[in-house]
Scaffold this motif. Structure first.
Motif: not given
Length: 279
Positions: A239-243, A105-106, A48-49, A53-54
């Protein structure tokens, strides 16, 4: 707490009969709170987080457009969920994953688009969730997840789930910003609070229903902190894995677990009840 697992049996005619009140004795529209439940729940909150963001970053629809799109998808899945006569893992868990995104998102819309302070948003969501619980209890005389067997109870259930996600998002962001703990320390903090609630339930007799809903709420900021830690750049404490990678990884694990549950039916309350009666 132990859970019995056994081969499932075909429900009898009395199990599927609908009473005049609309109840379906022996059935429940949601899963039992097994270890599987909590693992998939945390995974869904993490998605969900990161997925929110993605989509906000990549879809080009803006926060409002993404919110409308995901709300429409959620509505479709919830229609399927309500049309089912019993719990089905393949429908229930996609609904949880989508409601996790929508709840995030809300909260984000209130904060980012409308400029509502996190303190205000947290308070508003807490009040709304409290109202849902009060109305639910006054109408049904229970908040237990073991008896989600009418349309009314299921409606209250999903409203509560939605606002636990929204409240968990706002409260989690508020704690992270005010305490400046960083992502992994925030995750550790929420995990310790969850452990304390579990200890209070099993050792001190904290009510099972309230224990469940408190932990359900706290798993939202726990999952969000884990998702942020994995996906955010190293310069921001992640850790920089990305969304993209984080969302894909967690969605894959969720899919595997949901398929496993759909096949084995280990988290279906009716299956365990039937097994006990047959023993």
């Amino acid at each position: 707490m132990t859970y019995e697992t056994s081969q499932t049996s075909t429900p009898s005619a009395s199990d599927t009969q609908v009473s005049p009140s609309g109840r379906r004795p022996g059935w429940n529209k949601v899963p039992e709170a097994t270890v599987y439940f909590w693992v998939v729940k945390v995974l869904c909150t993490t998605v969900g987080e990161t997925a929110a963001d993605l989509l906000d970053e990549k879809a080009g629809l803006g926060l409002t457009g993404v919110s409308v799109l995901m709300s429409a998808l959620l509505a479709v899945v919830l229609v399927a969920q309500f049309r089912n006569t019993a719990y089905r893992a393949g429908v229930y868990w996609p609904a949880v994953a989508l409601i996790s995104v929508v709840g995030t998102l809300i909260s984000d819309n209130l904060t980012d688009n409308l400029g509502v302070p996190l303190e205000t948003g947290t308070t508003v969501f807490a009040v709304v969730l409290a109202i849902v619980f009060v109305v639910w209890y006054r109408h049904e005389r229970t908040l237990s997840i073991h008896h989600i067997d009418t349309t009314g109870r299921e409606s209250f259930y999903w409203l509560a789930v939605l606002f636990t996600f929204a409240l968990g998002t706002a409260a989690g962001d508020l704690v992270s910003e005010r305490m400046v703990l960083g992502h992994w320390l925030s995750a550790l903090l929420f995990a310790l609070v969850i452990a304390a609630v579990a200890l209070a339930h099993f050792s001190l007799g904290l009510d099972a229903v309230w224990s469940f809903w408190i932990v359900y709420l706290l798993t939202r900021p726990l999952g969000a902190s884990i998702g942020d830690y994995l996906s955010q750049p190293t310069g921001d404490g992640g850790l920089g894995m990305g969304t993209v990678v984080t969302s894909a990884l967690f969605l894959t694990v969720i899919l595997g677990l949901v398929v496993h549950l759909a096949v084995t039916r280990k988290d279906e309350a009716h299956s365990r009840c039937a097994a006990r009666h047959a023993a």
